[in-house]
Design a protein around this motif. Sequence first.
Motif, PDB file in Angstrom:
ATOM      1  N   UNK A 741       0.878  -1.169   0.000  1.00  0.00           N
ATOM      2  CA  UNK A 741       0.000   0.000   0.000  1.00  0.00           C
ATOM      3  C   UNK A 741       0.915   1.218   0.000  1.00  0.00           C
ATOM      4  N   UNK A 742       0.826   2.023  -1.066  1.00  0.00           N
ATOM      5  CA  UNK A 742       1.788   3.127  -1.175  1.00  0.00           C
ATOM      6  C   UNK A 742       1.639   4.142  -0.044  1.00  0.00           C
ATOM      7  N   UNK A 743       0.447   4.202   0.580  1.00  0.00           N
ATOM      8  CA  UNK A 743       0.281   5.093   1.735  1.00  0.00           C
ATOM      9  C   UNK A 743       1.269   4.736   2.830  1.00  0.00           C
ATOM     10  N   UNK A 744       1.388   3.431   3.040  1.00  0.00           N
ATOM     11  CA  UNK A 744       2.314   2.911   4.032  1.00  0.00           C
ATOM     12  C   UNK A 744       3.722   3.390   3.769  1.00  0.00           C
ATOM     13  N   UNK A 745       4.069   3.281   2.476  1.00  0.00           N
ATOM     14  CA  UNK A 745       5.405   3.628   2.022  1.00  0.00           C
ATOM     15  C   UNK A 745       5.718   5.083   2.369  1.00  0.00           C
ATOM     16  N   UNK A 746       4.824   5.956   1.968  1.00  0.00           N
ATOM     17  CA  UNK A 746       5.033   7.384   2.195  1.00  0.00           C
ATOM     18  C   UNK A 746       5.108   7.678   3.686  1.00  0.00           C
ATOM     19  N   UNK A 747       4.184   7.073   4.392  1.00  0.00           N
ATOM     20  CA  UNK A 747       4.155   7.319   5.826  1.00  0.00           C
ATOM     21  C   UNK A 747       5.479   6.938   6.472  1.00  0.00           C
ATOM     22  N   UNK A 748       5.938   5.770   6.085  1.00  0.00           N
ATOM     23  CA  UNK A 748       7.172   5.257   6.675  1.00  0.00           C
ATOM     24  C   UNK A 748       8.344   6.197   6.386  1.00  0.00           C
TER      25      UNK A 748
ATOM     26  N   UNK B 202      -7.548   1.041   9.425  1.00  0.00           N
ATOM     27  CA  UNK B 202      -6.949   2.321   9.813  1.00  0.00           C
ATOM     28  C   UNK B 202      -7.959   3.450   9.644  1.00  0.00           C
ATOM     29  N   UNK B 203      -8.740   3.381   8.564  1.00  0.00           N
ATOM     30  CA  UNK B 203      -9.736   4.439   8.335  1.00  0.00           C
ATOM     31  C   UNK B 203     -10.732   4.483   9.477  1.00  0.00           C
ATOM     32  N   UNK B 208      -5.777   9.939  12.136  1.00  0.00           N
ATOM     33  CA  UNK B 208      -5.349  10.320  10.788  1.00  0.00           C
ATOM     34  C   UNK B 208      -4.816   9.072  10.072  1.00  0.00           C
ATOM     35  N   UNK B 209      -5.655   8.468   9.237  1.00  0.00           N
ATOM     36  CA  UNK B 209      -5.270   7.190   8.610  1.00  0.00           C
ATOM     37  C   UNK B 209      -3.976   7.285   7.803  1.00  0.00           C
ATOM     38  N   UNK B 210      -3.620   8.490   7.294  1.00  0.00           N
ATOM     39  CA  UNK B 210      -2.398   8.632   6.514  1.00  0.00           C
ATOM     40  C   UNK B 210      -1.177   8.607   7.432  1.00  0.00           C
ATOM     41  N   UNK B 211      -1.374   8.955   8.662  1.00  0.00           N
ATOM     42  CA  UNK B 211      -0.257   8.909   9.621  1.00  0.00           C
ATOM     43  C   UNK B 211      -0.682   8.046  10.808  1.00  0.00           C
ATOM     44  N   UNK B 212      -0.732   6.757  10.627  1.00  0.00           N
ATOM     45  CA  UNK B 212      -1.277   5.883  11.662  1.00  0.00           C
ATOM     46  C   UNK B 212      -0.417   5.898  12.925  1.00  0.00           C
ATOM     47  N   UNK B 213      -1.104   5.853  14.044  1.00  0.00           N
ATOM     48  CA  UNK B 213      -0.384   5.830  15.318  1.00  0.00           C
ATOM     49  C   UNK B 213      -0.566   4.477  16.016  1.00  0.00           C
ATOM     50  N   UNK B 214      -1.706   3.834  15.753  1.00  0.00           N
ATOM     51  CA  UNK B 214      -2.019   2.590  16.443  1.00  0.00           C
ATOM     52  C   UNK B 214      -1.544   1.366  15.657  1.00  0.00           C
ATOM     53  N   UNK B 215      -1.940   1.353  14.396  1.00  0.00           N
ATOM     54  CA  UNK B 215      -1.645   0.194  13.566  1.00  0.00           C
ATOM     55  C   UNK B 215      -0.398   0.501  12.732  1.00  0.00           C
ATOM     56  N   UNK B 216       0.769   0.131  13.289  1.00  0.00           N
ATOM     57  CA  UNK B 216       2.033   0.530  12.663  1.00  0.00           C
ATOM     58  C   UNK B 216       2.570  -0.518  11.699  1.00  0.00           C
ATOM     59  N   UNK B 217       3.144   0.018  10.626  1.00  0.00           N
ATOM     60  CA  UNK B 217       3.751  -0.881   9.634  1.00  0.00           C
ATOM     61  C   UNK B 217       5.204  -1.140  10.001  1.00  0.00           C
ATOM     62  N   UNK B 218       5.622  -2.381   9.953  1.00  0.00           N
ATOM     63  CA  UNK B 218       7.049  -2.720  10.053  1.00  0.00           C
ATOM     64  C   UNK B 218       7.479  -3.144   8.650  1.00  0.00           C
TER      65      UNK B 218
END
Lengths: 895, 227
Positions: A741-748, B202-203, B208-218
């Motif tokens: 998901x490119x949103x993830x990418x940008x966020x990261x 996330x939504x 703010x779904x674009x800057x998630x605080x709870x569900x973090x991506x590793x």
Amino acid sequence: MNSFEDNRPNPDELLVSLINEEEKSKRGKLKIFFGMCAGVGKTYTMLEVARAEKLKGSDIVIGIVETHKRKETSELVEGMEIVPRKKYEYKSTTVEEMDLDAIIARKPQIVLVDELAHTNAPGSRHTKRYQDVQEILEHGINVYTTLNVQHLESRSETVAQITGIIIRETLPDEIFENADEVEVIDLTPDELLQRLSEGKVYTPERSKEAIENFFRKGNITALREMALRIVADRVDKQLHDYMQQKRIKGPWKSGLHLLVAVGPSPYSGKLLRWAKTLSYSMGGDIQAIHVETLHKLTPKESGQLHKNMNLARQLGIKIRVVTNYDVVKGIVDFAQKENVTHIMVGKPRVRNLLSMFRLGNFVNKLIRFSGNIDVYILGSDESAKDRFKDRVSIPSFTSNIRQYLTISILVALTAGASYLIKDLIGYQVVSFVLLFLVSILAIFYGTGPILLAATLSALIWNYFFIPPQFTLHIDKPLDVLMFVMFFIIALLNGILTSRVRLQEKNTRVREARTHALYQLTRELSMATGIQEVSKIAVRYIHKYFNLECAIILKNDLNKLDDHVKHETNIKFSENELSIAAWVFRHSSKAGKYTDTLPSTIYTFYPLTGINENMGIIAVEHTHIFTQGEEQFWEAFISQISGKFEREYLRSAARKAYKLTESEKLYKTLFNSISHELRIPVATILGASDSLLSQAFPEETRTKLYSEISIASIRLNRLIENLLNMSRLESGRITPRLDWCDVHDLVHKVFETLSQELQPFQPSIVIPTDMPLVYIDYGLVEQVLHNLVLNATQNAPAGSNIRIKFFYDNGFLTIQVMDRGKGFPEAELNSVFNKFYRGKDATAGGTGLGLSIVKGFVEAHQGSVIAKNRSNGGAIFTIKIPVKISEMDSLKKHDD
Amino acid sequence: MINSDPILIIDDEVQIRRLLEITLSANGYKISEATTGKEGLTLAATGHPALIILDLGLPDADGLEIIKKLREWYQKPIIILSVRNSEDDIIKALDNGANDYLTKPFRTGELLARIRVAIRQSQVAPDEPILEFGSISIDLTNHTARRKNELIKLTSTEFALLALLAKNEGRVLTHQYILKEVWGMGYTEQTQYLRVFVAQLRKKIEDNPARPKLLNTESGIGYRFGY
């Protein structure tokens, strides 16, 4: 003109003599103990000399010496080191031969090899011992050997004539001529006979027999004269060479160029030997020519021709093959081109009227066309069968019965039809009809059938049409004239047409070959890579020679490597591979139909480039090549070898280029990295030192701490970049594709770069219907990270950094835009090069970031370009081909 | 500190051990140190550590083997601290039972936060019916979730995903693990399901779904729930 030129050393000749000298110095030296016949004490003398050398301290061994149980000789052998002979099993008996490999491995200074003309047992590497000796010499080992005059190829026939004994073991004159030293062992006939009768040569019973058969005084005298003369010639030639080498102006004998014509006649052999002897005594150079006409040789003739050619080569006569419909024309054209002064041809035996006509024709033509070139015609040998034919220029009667029959029927039918309408057209016109028929037939049939057609139609016309009908008698003189003219015209017509046809056929064959070569050259020139060249070579050889072949090329260590074999199913045995290796080392062919190891099923040819050997090609011959084929084949092989060589050179050049590139890279890396490493390390050391040594106020401490932190981050980034770069350089990057998901990418990326992005106004544009894309998350994250970081380093604080994603038609596009200065137009193409740094780039970059971007994008089969934006700033556009997922169907699946 | 059990550091680099000792001591943790895998296993068995910080590149043993051996009896959190940063290594370590993963160089603040979360997580009673994260509360018995006390409309899969992540707060769950737990064994390669549902979730739960605080991506590994 000629005499003027004769007085000067020819530069080419000088060069050749120099090259010979040079080559000789690397090779071992060959010393021949030369005698008129057995029993003069050659072996004995050789051993004596060897012992003397040994006393002087030379490392000398016996390769093979036959003592023939002679007491004196055997005594001399004692105490010498002998290389054990090699045993071959042959037809249930064991044959002993000299062990070539053992000698080469032993590598003495000098090796004794008795009886140079000896023929090896089947299964040995070479058929002849002199070939073994050549190989020993090539390894820089000196050889002492013995030889009798009767074994010289050029003399063997004469010896046979004198003694009545046919000599089978012969060797090329070239070997003798090129020997470094020849020591003649001379004995008067009486002395020799004395020795014989004393039983010093053979056992008493055999001596008697020998004296009666071979060792007659007359024979011995003749052989002695021959031997001494050869040596005298040699001395003469040496003097000549010497003068040439020392540039001594002197009585240059030559300027004479002899040309000897060779055909498929057993008689050509004698001609060759005679010509060779003549060239010796005249002191001119000699070459042979064979004219290939369209006449198809019978297998027997082919074999004989092959023999003659080999003989020529053995005699050291260079042989050239030309193609021409006319033998005389072929010879004369060549002679004129090569400035030949003397042409030598054999005189065929006159057997009957026709052959006399042919001979006259041939000889007359030769004399007429040869101009100021001298022509020698050598008398024929009654014992040799007359097989000499002047091909093509005289009709050959090779058409078959069916053709004759067809011709007869056609003539009869036409005559019949004409007969029916003869009253309508008149008998004279019939002659034209028949003439017309003969002309037409000449297009399709050979000379024989046409002669028949001409004769037959003449007779028919006479008998059935010319009044009085049904007799061969002709009344009117006009008709007689017409009849004669008819006959002559029909005949000429037929023969001329047939010759044109043959010529045309001839041209076609040549054209086909030229075309094949052209095609080959063209395809080869377009081919890239060894593999492709091999493929083309194999395909063409199959197409034009109908031969299966295998190509083995050398590896990087310049050794023939079976693993570098191409395009073949042929599996070679150990033995065959060793032949291949031999061929590769010695640049000469071997295997079937050659002199070297002929007992194998393959023939191995070296692929000889201009500078070095590329490998070998092995073919399984179905028949001996004709001369034309052989030439065609050589042209083929040389094209292929040349291409292989070019390919090798190209890859070598590429390697060299890579090497300099990597050296350059290393230097740049070293310069750039050492600087980049030192700065943060210096900062950390300095700051921590200060902190440790002094008690600073809180505010200063914090500043120092943050300096350390920034330097560490910088250091860490550099290490990350270097690691990524080395991953790229090693070529080990294979994207691990996963849904992303490119949103993830940008966020990261924004999270990791939050510090750096602080002073900017970033904006992100992602369409609402952006699908999931199948990419390597880690790699693309790094790409985006580097681009955004680059933007933060180049754009003024407070400006906008814009990141845009969209998917279109199979491609994911990512754009990163800033409002910095952009790039100088000229450098747009080089921004992705390793270590590229903008002219006024801020400190703290290695010029690796963007090249990593490019590498990672390319690992995805994507592309990245940099451009300047119209309102200022840079824009990077990445396009990556991606799969996308069907989000809608997924949602439905859950709801 | 609530816990008097020490944190066991297994690392052969003395500088790292020293740095951890200083940092952790200053934050009130007790420390025990091991320099080899063998020593580490002994100390883990005898010293009852509350948490283990493990380096994967030990001189005497492969880190993955040590995790496996530890996990035969050791229930408390294991945090990997290693220079190995390839996604494969990380996923393997997590799949073998490590709770969390940090690559060297690391920020001590980050490490402390991870330690805190891991220890807290290990002390939460497993049958707690309601989990709370800021404005989000998750009722595991009734399969409902609320945000600022308002019921969030969740599909059953979304809830299963949320519940799984929430129950493992602070722990990195690999994609494969989540897929297996929520969708089942046959779905471990279907990361696109996961991406879609994470985006949807996330939504619904993020401010703010674009800057998630709870569900973090590793990146490239999986997800971690919690602040």
